[in-house]
Every structure is written in C-alpha cells, then in structure tokens.
Design an enzyme around this catalytic site. Sequence first.
Site, PDB file in Angstrom:
ATOM      1  CB  SER A 161      -0.963  -0.041   1.188  1.00 49.90           C
ATOM      2  OG  SER A 161      -1.997   0.896   1.047  1.00 49.90           O
ATOM      3  CG  ASP A 256      -6.968  -2.657  -2.933  1.00 55.46           C
ATOM      4  OD1 ASP A 256      -7.409  -1.568  -2.532  1.00 55.46           O
ATOM      5  OD2 ASP A 256      -5.776  -3.000  -2.830  1.00 55.46           O
ATOM      6  CG  HIS A 286      -6.027  -2.128   0.633  1.00 60.49           C
ATOM      7  ND1 HIS A 286      -5.182  -1.782  -0.394  1.00 60.49           N
ATOM      8  CD2 HIS A 286      -5.504  -1.566   1.756  1.00 60.49           C
ATOM      9  CE1 HIS A 286      -4.196  -1.043   0.082  1.00 60.49           C
ATOM     10  NE2 HIS A 286      -4.364  -0.904   1.391  1.00 60.49           N
TER      11      HIS A 286
END
Length: 315
Positions: A161, A256, A286
């Site tokens: 991320s 996601d 995610h």
Amino acid sequence: MLDPEARVLLDLMEKAIANGQPKLHTLPYATGRASVDKMSEDCEAEPPKVGEVSDGTFAGPGGQIAFRRYRPLGSAAGPLPTLIYYHGGGWVIGNIETHDSTCRRLANKSRCQVISIGYRLAPEHPFPAPTDDGIAAFRHIRDNAASLGADPARLAVGGDSAGGNISAVVCQAIRQLGEAMPAFQMLIYPATDARRLTESRRRFAEGYFLTQDLMDWFWKAYAPAGTDLSEVRLSPLLAKDFKGLPPAFVLTAGYDPLRDEGHAYAERLIDAGVKTTYVNYPGTVHGFFSLTRFLQQGLKANDEAAAVLAAHFGT
C-alpha cells in the site's frame, strides 16, 4: 466473487461498528493510530521463528530512523540478498511491529534478509517526509551493506500500500539521481495515483475495508490542501519514463480500490521493457497480505511474493 473468508472478516468488522466501535476516519489521528496498530498486530498470523532478529537506528533527514533486521532460518554467515521493507498504513498508521510476522515469513520463505523500516508518519510528518526517509534508508543500507549483513549488489525494496508507493518512488528517485538502484522491487497493492480517478476506486469505495472516507482521512494527513497530487513522489504512475527501472513483482487484490492503479503501474513497467510479474488475487480485499490470521489468501500471497524474490536472487 468475494472469497468466503474475506466476507466473514468484513462481516466481523461491520458487526464491531454496529456494536459501537468507531470508524477509524472519525478519530483523531493519534487515537486512531494507537487502536489500529494494536489491531493490525493481532491480525497477523503467529510470527514464525527466524534465524536472527536485531533492531537498530541510523541518521535520517528528520532524525533517527528505526529498523529491524531479520535473517532467515538456516542462513549461513556472511552477506545475504536483502529486501528493504516499507510497511503500509496510508503513511499515517503502521510500524515495524504491525508487519513483524509478515517480514519474518518473507525472510524465511525467500531465504533473504529483510530489513523493515520505521519511517516518519503523517500528519506529524506529511509528504515528503515518509518518502525522504524511504530514500535515505535505501541509500544507507546500500552504502553500509557490509555492516548490515547485506549484499549491496542484491538489494530489493518492497512494501504494501503506502509502502508500495514508497518502494516505487525510491526506485524512480535513485534512478533520477544516477546512483546504484535496487535490483528488484516488490509492490504489494501500491498506491500509485493520488488523483484517485480509477474505476476500482469508484466501485469499491464502500464496504471493502479500505473505504473512500478512510482514504480521504489518510490523504488529508499525508498531502494537505494545496499539495500538487501530480507530483511523481505522490503519484509515481505519472512518471514520464519507466525505462531502466528494476525488475518488479506487482500484486493487487480484486476488491481493492487501489487495484486499477497497481495494475496500471505494472503495465507501464512492462511497456517500458522492465521484467515484471503481475498477480491479482481476485476474491480478496486491500490489506490481505498482512491480515494473515484471518485470510489464507494472505499467507499464499506472502509465499508467492517470497518465491518470486528468491527466484530473482537465486536463493
């Protein structure tokens, strides 16, 4: 279709909110960070034993940067290929502890050393402080490889991320400086386009763990009003030239909001002739890479990422 295990986890989260647990984006940053970091530690699978763990610090652009080194089980003495890992958390939450189990597993499965970086966090240290620390960490480890048990010719950067964003930025920035680059980049559902224009951001804005409100909470802290979101250190997807960047492993999740920009980054690398492995886990959300106590897909993804790293370095 959403994996059953992901559906169960999302239902548990929704139930907790229905029972009075506040949503993260409604909390002050310091309060939210403390509660979520503890939850994140608890959401990782049991940390496996590794060959050696050591903590340290080095001087960074804004003070001391903490790091943790993991040598894999059974590793011989001497320098090892090394993954420099930047944790996720929207540049606001997360730390070395929240990703401890993940880094241990990556070390053992790849047979590489992993060095986890405790970079500065927003809102106390907004953009570009986290990326500045990320660049400084790579340069320090590269230039002091012998004392850290690392092979300077076999250094990788990676992260999930926000950490995937930092990893991509490090590669671009070091190339721009004309210095010795990482030999590999591991980008786990990376944030690559701060303009937030993708279809997946629209489709999965609610109900899939990383919501639009939560993304806005992160971005408000990291890139305050007036920040140019097209800056390539915020949006590495917007870089004009991808040629000559390190070989890459790019992983995304099907549900996601960051899926499309991660895929687009992989496509830009491939189009530029960069050897790239792209993998999408279609049924999950995610964060699954580190939600390994609940999501078997996360454990599988850890193993796959480690296997690609091992194959690249021949370990």
